[in-house]
Every structure is written in C-alpha cells, then in structure tokens.
Design a protein around this motif. Structure first.
Motif, mmCIF file in Angstrom:
data_model
loop_
_atom_site.group_PDB
_atom_site.id
_atom_site.type_symbol
_atom_site.label_atom_id
_atom_site.label_comp_id
_atom_site.label_asym_id
_atom_site.label_seq_id
_atom_site.Cartn_x
_atom_site.Cartn_y
_atom_site.Cartn_z
ATOM 1 N N LYS A 114 0.893 -1.107 0.014
ATOM 2 C CA LYS A 114 -0.156 -0.030 0.084
ATOM 3 C C LYS A 114 0.632 1.120 0.049
ATOM 4 O O LYS A 114 0.463 2.427 -0.293
ATOM 5 N N GLU A 115 2.077 1.225 0.376
ATOM 6 C CA GLU A 115 3.079 2.282 0.300
ATOM 7 C C GLU A 115 4.379 1.966 0.072
ATOM 8 O O GLU A 115 4.833 0.685 0.192
ATOM 9 N N GLY A 116 5.323 2.770 -0.446
ATOM 10 C CA GLY A 116 6.826 2.300 -0.755
ATOM 11 C C GLY A 116 7.258 3.449 -1.780
ATOM 12 O O GLY A 116 6.603 4.055 -2.375
ATOM 13 N N HIS A 117 8.577 2.825 -2.218
ATOM 14 C CA HIS A 117 9.278 3.750 -3.062
ATOM 15 C C HIS A 117 8.711 3.679 -4.346
ATOM 16 O O HIS A 117 8.662 4.620 -5.296
ATOM 17 N N LYS A 118 8.234 2.589 -4.818
ATOM 18 C CA LYS A 118 7.881 2.290 -6.211
ATOM 19 C C LYS A 118 6.364 3.056 -6.349
ATOM 20 O O LYS A 118 6.323 3.905 -7.416
ATOM 21 N N LEU A 119 5.627 3.096 -5.585
ATOM 22 C CA LEU A 119 4.504 4.131 -5.589
ATOM 23 C C LEU A 119 4.624 5.500 -5.693
ATOM 24 O O LEU A 119 4.238 6.194 -6.490
ATOM 25 N N GLU A 120 5.600 5.888 -4.787
ATOM 26 C CA GLU A 120 6.113 7.308 -4.978
ATOM 27 C C GLU A 120 6.755 7.515 -6.350
ATOM 28 O O GLU A 120 6.482 8.826 -6.727
ATOM 29 N N CYS A 121 7.675 6.666 -6.718
ATOM 30 C CA CYS A 121 8.036 7.022 -7.982
ATOM 31 C C CYS A 121 6.933 7.110 -9.085
ATOM 32 O O CYS A 121 6.975 8.038 -10.153
ATOM 33 N N LEU A 122 5.968 6.021 -9.051
ATOM 34 C CA LEU A 122 4.939 6.310 -10.101
ATOM 35 C C LEU A 122 4.165 7.568 -9.812
ATOM 36 O O LEU A 122 3.455 7.817 -11.032
ATOM 37 N N LYS A 123 3.990 8.064 -8.769
ATOM 38 C CA LYS A 123 3.067 9.417 -8.580
ATOM 39 C C LYS A 123 3.888 10.371 -9.297
ATOM 40 O O LYS A 123 3.346 11.388 -9.933
ATOM 41 N N GLU A 124 5.170 10.570 -9.497
ATOM 42 C CA GLU A 124 6.062 11.537 -10.166
ATOM 43 C C GLU A 124 6.243 10.981 -11.586
ATOM 44 O O GLU A 124 6.412 12.374 -12.313
ATOM 45 N N ASN A 125 6.003 9.940 -12.081
ATOM 46 C CA ASN A 125 6.662 9.666 -13.278
ATOM 47 C C ASN A 125 5.651 8.332 -13.770
ATOM 48 O O ASN A 125 6.088 7.024 -13.387
ATOM 49 N N ARG A 126 4.750 7.996 -14.629
ATOM 50 C CA ARG A 126 4.052 7.189 -15.021
ATOM 51 C C ARG A 126 4.775 6.345 -16.018
ATOM 52 O O ARG A 126 4.297 5.147 -16.317
ATOM 53 N N ASN A 127 5.976 6.764 -16.695
ATOM 54 C CA ASN A 127 6.489 6.027 -17.786
ATOM 55 C C ASN A 127 7.101 4.826 -17.110
ATOM 56 O O ASN A 127 7.898 4.978 -15.992
ATOM 57 N N TYR B 157 17.263 -17.867 -24.134
ATOM 58 C CA TYR B 157 16.298 -17.206 -23.429
ATOM 59 C C TYR B 157 15.395 -16.721 -24.522
ATOM 60 O O TYR B 157 15.611 -16.725 -25.595
ATOM 61 N N GLU B 158 14.123 -16.146 -23.753
ATOM 62 C CA GLU B 158 13.184 -15.550 -24.534
ATOM 63 C C GLU B 158 12.701 -14.498 -23.715
ATOM 64 O O GLU B 158 12.775 -14.493 -22.667
ATOM 65 N N SER B 159 12.732 -13.267 -24.403
ATOM 66 C CA SER B 159 12.331 -12.003 -23.589
ATOM 67 C C SER B 159 11.219 -11.099 -24.526
ATOM 68 O O SER B 159 11.149 -11.201 -25.677
ATOM 69 N N VAL B 160 10.389 -10.414 -23.781
ATOM 70 C CA VAL B 160 9.666 -9.464 -24.112
ATOM 71 C C VAL B 160 9.767 -8.269 -23.513
ATOM 72 O O VAL B 160 10.142 -8.524 -22.007
ATOM 73 N N MET B 161 10.133 -7.104 -24.029
ATOM 74 C CA MET B 161 10.320 -5.683 -23.591
ATOM 75 C C MET B 161 9.371 -4.803 -23.767
ATOM 76 O O MET B 161 8.801 -4.600 -25.297
ATOM 77 N N CYS B 162 8.978 -4.128 -22.798
ATOM 78 C CA CYS B 162 7.397 -3.160 -23.053
ATOM 79 C C CYS B 162 7.779 -1.881 -22.596
ATOM 80 O O CYS B 162 8.380 -1.687 -21.437
ATOM 81 N N ARG B 163 7.348 -0.769 -23.081
ATOM 82 C CA ARG B 163 7.101 0.706 -22.650
ATOM 83 C C ARG B 163 5.879 0.941 -22.630
ATOM 84 O O ARG B 163 5.217 0.653 -23.266
ATOM 85 N N GLY B 164 5.549 1.474 -21.531
ATOM 86 C CA GLY B 164 4.327 2.083 -21.224
ATOM 87 C C GLY B 164 3.899 3.026 -20.029
ATOM 88 O O GLY B 164 4.782 3.511 -19.536
ATOM 89 N N LYS B 165 2.683 3.189 -19.744
ATOM 90 C CA LYS B 165 2.096 4.069 -18.770
ATOM 91 C C LYS B 165 1.664 3.152 -17.628
ATOM 92 O O LYS B 165 0.709 2.337 -17.879
ATOM 93 N N LYS C 285 -2.056 -0.906 -13.034
ATOM 94 C CA LYS C 285 -2.141 -1.117 -14.304
ATOM 95 C C LYS C 285 -1.140 -0.493 -15.196
ATOM 96 O O LYS C 285 -0.886 0.481 -15.186
ATOM 97 N N ILE C 286 -0.727 -1.428 -16.048
ATOM 98 C CA ILE C 286 0.540 -0.798 -17.130
ATOM 99 C C ILE C 286 -0.006 -1.051 -18.381
ATOM 100 O O ILE C 286 -0.252 -2.016 -18.910
ATOM 101 N N ASP C 287 -0.551 0.134 -19.232
ATOM 102 C CA ASP C 287 -0.816 -0.146 -20.610
ATOM 103 C C ASP C 287 0.228 0.066 -21.450
ATOM 104 O O ASP C 287 0.928 1.023 -21.336
ATOM 105 N N VAL C 288 0.437 -1.159 -22.160
ATOM 106 C CA VAL C 288 1.540 -1.186 -23.053
ATOM 107 C C VAL C 288 1.612 -0.210 -24.356
ATOM 108 O O VAL C 288 0.580 -0.452 -24.875
#
Length: 113
Positions: free
Chosen positions: A15-28, A52-60, A100-103
C-alpha cells in the motif's frame, strides 16, 4: 492480458513504498519479462552464451483506484499464477495496491539453439 489488440499488465504491491512514490512522479515504465534462461557452455570463454526468450515493453502505469476494477485485475493475476478462477472480494483487494500498465510499444527476442 491481451484485449482488443491492446496489451495490459497488472502487478500488485504494498500500500506504500518507493515504487508507488516513483509512479506518482512519473508514469512511464519499462517492463522486461524473461524465460527459459540457460547457460550455453563452450570450449573457450568468449563462446559462452545464454538461451532465453524475452519481451520488453514501454508503457504508462497507474494505480487502480476503482475497487471493482481492482478485484477484476487481481482475479486476472490469480488466474495467471494458479491456472484457476478465484473470486476476489473488496476486503481482499483492500490490503494491496494494484498497478495497471498499458503497453504502448514492445519488442520480443528469442535466442534458442
């Protein structure tokens, strides 16, 4: 989740933490998913490699606030993790955040011998 040609990821977190603080500043965001990693050995060091196999995604990314959408997203996560349908109620959903991450774009790569 792929719906109407659009790729969406859901992740749960505290419910709280560094990741959430970062997302509030920048949704990318950038998401990378790898699987099938294994070492390819060789007779000399510079010929070693990896399969290996990989998928790399950019989104909001956005924190889901609507409780019904949050329950649905957690249901999707449980289906992926367990292969089973699980009913998620408001009380269960209230103890975590769901992002939620929209790719917007993605690439995929496979290196299998």
């Amino acid at each position: 989740q792929m719906e109407k040609g659009k790729l969406t990821f859901y992740v749960h977190c505290a419910k709280e933490g560094h990741k959430l603080e970062c997302l509030k500043e920048n949704r990318n965001v950038f998401v990378e998913i790898d699987r099938g990693e294994s070492l390819i050995t060789a007779d000399i060091p510079c010929k070693y490699g990896a399969e290996y196999e990989s998928v790399m995604c950019r989104g909001k990314a956005m924190i889901i606030e609507d409780i019904k959408e949050k329950c649905k997203a957690l249901g999707v996560l449980m289906k992926v993790q367990t292969g089973e349908e699980h009913e998620i109620d408001d009380k269960m959903a209230s103890v975590v955040n769901v992002v939620k991450i929209d790719v917007e774009s993605y690439t995929a790569k496979s290196c299998i011998r």
